[in-house]
Scaffold this motif. Sequence first.
Motif, PDB file in Angstrom:
ATOM      1  N   TRP A  73       0.696  -1.102  -0.056  1.00  8.30           N
ATOM      2  CA  TRP A  73       0.092   0.463   0.097  1.00  8.30           C
ATOM      3  C   TRP A  73       0.455   0.773  -0.212  1.00  8.30           C
ATOM      4  N   THR A  74       0.338   2.276  -0.565  1.00  5.88           N
ATOM      5  CA  THR A  74       1.307   3.826  -0.541  1.00  5.88           C
ATOM      6  C   THR A  74       0.785   4.936   0.186  1.00  5.88           C
ATOM      7  N   LEU A  75       1.346   6.056   0.674  1.00  7.66           N
ATOM      8  CA  LEU A  75       0.446   7.072   1.282  1.00  7.66           C
ATOM      9  C   LEU A  75       2.020   7.966   0.650  1.00  7.66           C
ATOM     10  N   THR A  76       1.031   8.979  -0.587  1.00  5.69           N
ATOM     11  CA  THR A  76       1.285  10.117  -1.230  1.00  5.69           C
ATOM     12  C   THR A  76       0.794  11.609  -1.261  1.00  5.69           C
ATOM     13  N   ASP A  77       1.516  12.173  -1.419  1.00  2.00           N
ATOM     14  CA  ASP A  77       1.402  14.004  -1.000  1.00  2.00           C
ATOM     15  C   ASP A  77       0.893  13.933  -2.977  1.00  2.00           C
ATOM     16  N   ALA A  78       0.775  15.208  -2.716  1.00  3.18           N
ATOM     17  CA  ALA A  78       0.017  15.819  -3.815  1.00  3.18           C
ATOM     18  C   ALA A  78       1.386  16.358  -4.803  1.00  3.18           C
ATOM     19  N   SER A  79       2.433  16.088  -4.624  1.00  5.97           N
ATOM     20  CA  SER A  79       4.403  16.485  -4.961  1.00  5.97           C
ATOM     21  C   SER A  79       4.631  14.519  -5.057  1.00  5.97           C
ATOM     22  N   ARG A  80       3.790  13.903  -4.802  1.00 11.96           N
ATOM     23  CA  ARG A  80       3.901  12.264  -5.103  1.00 11.96           C
ATOM     24  C   ARG A  80       4.881  11.561  -4.194  1.00 11.96           C
ATOM     25  N   HIS A  81       5.778  12.662  -3.403  1.00  9.66           N
ATOM     26  CA  HIS A  81       6.188  12.029  -2.533  1.00  9.66           C
ATOM     27  C   HIS A  81       5.637  10.959  -1.760  1.00  9.66           C
ATOM     28  N   THR A  82       6.132   9.564  -1.956  1.00  6.25           N
ATOM     29  CA  THR A  82       5.349   8.361  -1.870  1.00  6.25           C
ATOM     30  C   THR A  82       6.362   7.622  -0.435  1.00  6.25           C
ATOM     31  N   TYR A  83       5.389   7.398   0.420  1.00  5.42           N
ATOM     32  CA  TYR A  83       5.572   6.066   1.700  1.00  5.42           C
ATOM     33  C   TYR A  83       5.204   4.711   1.184  1.00  5.42           C
ATOM     34  N   THR A  84       5.594   3.174   1.084  1.00  6.28           N
ATOM     35  CA  THR A  84       5.089   2.391   0.577  1.00  6.28           C
ATOM     36  C   THR A  84       5.507   1.152   1.622  1.00  6.28           C
ATOM     37  N   PHE A  85       4.407   0.852   1.999  1.00  4.97           N
ATOM     38  CA  PHE A  85       4.469  -0.039   3.329  1.00  4.97           C
ATOM     39  C   PHE A  85       5.443  -1.760   2.675  1.00  4.97           C
ATOM     40  N   GLY A  86       5.775  -1.499   4.162  1.00  2.40           N
ATOM     41  CA  GLY A  86       6.413  -3.433   4.234  1.00  2.40           C
ATOM     42  C   GLY A  86       5.763  -4.319   4.401  1.00  2.40           C
ATOM     43  N   SER A  87       6.301  -5.235   4.535  1.00  3.84           N
ATOM     44  CA  SER A  87       5.428  -6.095   4.924  1.00  3.84           C
ATOM     45  C   SER A  87       5.003  -5.802   6.461  1.00  3.84           C
ATOM     46  N   TYR A  88       3.568  -5.345   7.089  1.00  3.02           N
ATOM     47  CA  TYR A  88       3.012  -5.072   8.293  1.00  3.02           C
ATOM     48  C   TYR A  88       1.116  -4.858   7.522  1.00  3.02           C
ATOM     49  N   ARG A  89       0.727  -5.563   8.885  1.00  5.98           N
ATOM     50  CA  ARG A  89      -0.548  -6.344   9.025  1.00  5.98           C
ATOM     51  C   ARG A  89      -1.263  -4.929  10.022  1.00  5.98           C
ATOM     52  N   LEU A  90      -2.456  -4.461   9.685  1.00  3.86           N
ATOM     53  CA  LEU A  90      -3.281  -3.067  10.324  1.00  3.86           C
ATOM     54  C   LEU A  90      -4.223  -3.638  11.282  1.00  3.86           C
ATOM     55  N   GLY A  91      -4.433  -4.018  12.912  1.00  4.81           N
ATOM     56  CA  GLY A  91      -4.839  -5.055  13.821  1.00  4.81           C
ATOM     57  C   GLY A  91      -6.780  -4.349  13.355  1.00  4.81           C
ATOM     58  N   LYS A  92      -7.355  -5.110  13.138  1.00  4.46           N
ATOM     59  CA  LYS A  92      -8.946  -4.348  13.390  1.00  4.46           C
ATOM     60  C   LYS A  92      -8.875  -3.477  14.492  1.00  4.46           C
ATOM     61  N   GLY A  93      -9.938  -2.096  14.026  1.00  5.95           N
ATOM     62  CA  GLY A  93      -9.661  -1.398  14.681  1.00  5.95           C
ATOM     63  C   GLY A  93      -8.285  -0.699  14.982  1.00  5.95           C
ATOM     64  N   LYS A  94      -8.056  -0.796  14.904  1.00  4.08           N
ATOM     65  CA  LYS A  94      -6.350  -0.367  15.379  1.00  4.08           C
ATOM     66  C   LYS A  94      -6.115   0.292  14.148  1.00  4.08           C
ATOM     67  N   THR A  95      -5.093   1.820  14.478  1.00  4.57           N
ATOM     68  CA  THR A  95      -4.450   3.117  13.850  1.00  4.57           C
ATOM     69  C   THR A  95      -3.024   2.889  13.894  1.00  4.57           C
ATOM     70  N   VAL A  96      -2.534   3.125  12.917  1.00  6.80           N
ATOM     71  CA  VAL A  96      -1.149   3.345  12.515  1.00  6.80           C
ATOM     72  C   VAL A  96      -1.375   4.647  12.229  1.00  6.80           C
ATOM     73  N   THR A  97       0.112   5.005  12.461  1.00  8.10           N
ATOM     74  CA  THR A  97       0.962   6.525  12.609  1.00  8.10           C
ATOM     75  C   THR A  97       2.015   6.273  11.531  1.00  8.10           C
ATOM     76  N   VAL A  98       2.715   7.082  10.238  1.00  9.40           N
ATOM     77  CA  VAL A  98       3.431   6.704   9.370  1.00  9.40           C
ATOM     78  C   VAL A  98       3.804   8.167  10.089  1.00  9.40           C
ATOM     79  N   ARG A  99       4.685   8.508  10.232  1.00 10.84           N
ATOM     80  CA  ARG A  99       5.679   9.747  10.776  1.00 10.84           C
ATOM     81  C   ARG A  99       6.862  10.434   9.260  1.00 10.84           C
ATOM     82  N   THR A 100       7.178  11.219   9.194  1.00  4.80           N
ATOM     83  CA  THR A 100       8.446  12.266   8.379  1.00  4.80           C
ATOM     84  C   THR A 100       9.586  11.159   8.715  1.00  4.80           C
TER      85      THR A 100
END
Length: 151
Positions: A73-100
């Motif tokens: 999965w990817t997280l991208t801004d309008a300037s196309r800076h892209t973060y791509t998730f490696g092996s990662y499972r987000l549990g049900k009802g959970k939140t993950v924070t992607v820091r710069t």
Amino acid sequence: MRHTRTLAAAAVAAAFAGPALLPAQAQAAAGSVHLHKIYYNSPGPDNRSNASLNGEWVQIRNTTSKAVSLKGWTLTDASRHTYTFGSYRLGKGKTVTVRTGKGKDTAVNRYQNRGAYVWNNDKDTATLRKASGAKADTCSYNNPKADFKNC
């Protein structure tokens, strides 16, 4: 005339029936993996310190009834800076924070390992895409007087 009234009555009944007419499978699929909050103006001076960079982040929440693999999965801004998730499972009802900034990935924090800010302090758009490339969610903000946006 009678046929028209019957069709109209059926349409009204269907519109008010709502979820009761959905198959059980569709009801069970409720929820999503979506953008929850963007903290785009980190506190303190914009000095590109790692602490300041990590004060800029995006939260992604899973409101489905099961854990979801975010691998690819990817997280991208309008300037196309892209973060791509490696092996990662987000549990049900959970939140993950992607820091710069830089850091050690954990179950609740993932790091882009960048040395510069990603999220503009006045306006930007975050896009979350599945590994297939399909858009999962977007969240935009346009407020230089605020520090964050609830999506």
